[in-house]
Design a protein around this motif. Sequence first.
Motif, PDB file in Angstrom:
ATOM      1  N   UNK A  29       0.833  -1.207   0.000  1.00 40.85           N
ATOM      2  CA  UNK A  29       0.000   0.000   0.000  1.00 40.85           C
ATOM      3  C   UNK A  29       0.868   1.258   0.000  1.00 40.85           C
ATOM      4  N   UNK A  30       2.026   1.167   0.623  1.00 45.75           N
ATOM      5  CA  UNK A  30       2.963   2.296   0.612  1.00 45.75           C
ATOM      6  C   UNK A  30       3.347   2.679  -0.821  1.00 45.75           C
ATOM      7  N   UNK A  31       3.474   1.688  -1.700  1.00 43.12           N
ATOM      8  CA  UNK A  31       3.909   1.956  -3.071  1.00 43.12           C
ATOM      9  C   UNK A  31       2.852   2.675  -3.900  1.00 43.12           C
ATOM     10  N   UNK A  32       1.598   2.232  -3.826  1.00 40.63           N
ATOM     11  CA  UNK A  32       0.582   2.833  -4.698  1.00 40.63           C
ATOM     12  C   UNK A  32      -0.309   3.849  -3.992  1.00 40.63           C
ATOM     13  N   UNK A  33      -0.276   3.884  -2.653  1.00 41.86           N
ATOM     14  CA  UNK A  33      -1.149   4.775  -1.897  1.00 41.86           C
ATOM     15  C   UNK A  33      -0.360   5.812  -1.111  1.00 41.86           C
ATOM     16  N   UNK A  34       0.939   5.586  -0.961  1.00 42.18           N
ATOM     17  CA  UNK A  34       1.820   6.405  -0.142  1.00 42.18           C
ATOM     18  C   UNK A  34       1.419   6.385   1.332  1.00 42.18           C
ATOM     19  N   UNK A  35       0.676   5.351   1.712  1.00 41.03           N
ATOM     20  CA  UNK A  35       0.272   5.138   3.096  1.00 41.03           C
ATOM     21  C   UNK A  35       0.324   3.646   3.392  1.00 41.03           C
ATOM     22  N   UNK A  45     -11.208  -6.641  14.392  1.00 40.33           N
ATOM     23  CA  UNK A  45      -9.960  -5.930  14.683  1.00 40.33           C
ATOM     24  C   UNK A  45     -10.023  -4.486  14.186  1.00 40.33           C
ATOM     25  N   UNK A  46      -9.187  -3.661  14.769  1.00 49.57           N
ATOM     26  CA  UNK A  46      -9.024  -2.284  14.300  1.00 49.57           C
ATOM     27  C   UNK A  46      -8.079  -2.253  13.115  1.00 49.57           C
ATOM     28  N   UNK A  47      -8.160  -1.193  12.325  1.00 54.07           N
ATOM     29  CA  UNK A  47      -7.185  -0.947  11.264  1.00 54.07           C
ATOM     30  C   UNK A  47      -6.846   0.538  11.282  1.00 54.07           C
ATOM     31  N   UNK A  48      -5.671   0.875  10.773  1.00 52.48           N
ATOM     32  CA  UNK A  48      -5.218   2.265  10.677  1.00 52.48           C
ATOM     33  C   UNK A  48      -4.617   2.503   9.297  1.00 52.48           C
ATOM     34  N   UNK A  49      -4.839   3.681   8.807  1.00 52.84           N
ATOM     35  CA  UNK A  49      -4.272   4.161   7.544  1.00 52.84           C
ATOM     36  C   UNK A  49      -3.240   5.212   7.953  1.00 52.84           C
ATOM     37  N   UNK A  50      -1.940   4.866   7.821  1.00 54.82           N
ATOM     38  CA  UNK A  50      -0.849   5.706   8.339  1.00 54.82           C
ATOM     39  C   UNK A  50       0.035   6.223   7.216  1.00 54.82           C
ATOM     40  N   UNK A  51       0.527   7.427   7.427  1.00 57.22           N
ATOM     41  CA  UNK A  51       1.569   7.942   6.526  1.00 57.22           C
ATOM     42  C   UNK A  51       2.816   7.078   6.735  1.00 57.22           C
ATOM     43  N   UNK A  52       3.439   6.664   5.643  1.00 56.69           N
ATOM     44  CA  UNK A  52       4.613   5.804   5.792  1.00 56.69           C
ATOM     45  C   UNK A  52       5.844   6.600   6.203  1.00 56.69           C
ATOM     46  N   UNK A 127      -7.829   7.516  -8.164  1.00 50.19           N
ATOM     47  CA  UNK A 127      -6.373   7.676  -8.219  1.00 50.19           C
ATOM     48  C   UNK A 127      -5.665   6.484  -7.581  1.00 50.19           C
ATOM     49  N   UNK A 128      -6.103   6.116  -6.391  1.00 46.91           N
ATOM     50  CA  UNK A 128      -5.463   5.018  -5.658  1.00 46.91           C
ATOM     51  C   UNK A 128      -5.605   3.698  -6.412  1.00 46.91           C
ATOM     52  N   UNK A 129      -6.817   3.423  -6.889  1.00 50.51           N
ATOM     53  CA  UNK A 129      -7.052   2.135  -7.550  1.00 50.51           C
ATOM     54  C   UNK A 129      -6.408   2.063  -8.929  1.00 50.51           C
ATOM     55  N   UNK A 130      -6.281   3.181  -9.616  1.00 47.23           N
ATOM     56  CA  UNK A 130      -5.540   3.203 -10.886  1.00 47.23           C
ATOM     57  C   UNK A 130      -4.063   2.941 -10.632  1.00 47.23           C
TER      58      UNK A 130
END
Length: 146
Positions: A29-35, A45-52, A127-130
Amino acid sequence: MEKSKFVYVTYISTTPEILWNALLDPKMTEQYWQHENVSDWQQGSNWEHRRFDNGAILLVGKILESTPPNRLVLTWADPADAKQEENHSRVMFAIDPISDVVRLTVTHDQLAPGSGMVEDISEGWPKVLSSLKSLLEVGKPLPRLW
């Protein structure tokens, strides 16, 4: 007031297992989403979307359903709204094999009409999915579009 919904469908030349991994693995996800998307991806469970780059938490939620490699459903919220479940939206990833490709359908619903989130995801998901599609099919994500 009726909630808003956003649906995006794309076809990717890959397998359901590879796509599933790309949606969950923080290094992918870091590669295509920058997160980084961080969780154990188990129901409840919990999940988090973090800046890498600095670890800042941008989104939080809970895993509502996890059926590898075909379906993932999670809640989606600003960290400030983590305890206000009425402010959470929902994201469903459906992964369906079709011949030699995979259809990925992302449905983001339970969005407050006219909210900033509706505007953000209407621009952000394509953008993310492309970029994800490009990474899986040609080996590199799109240049940063956001």
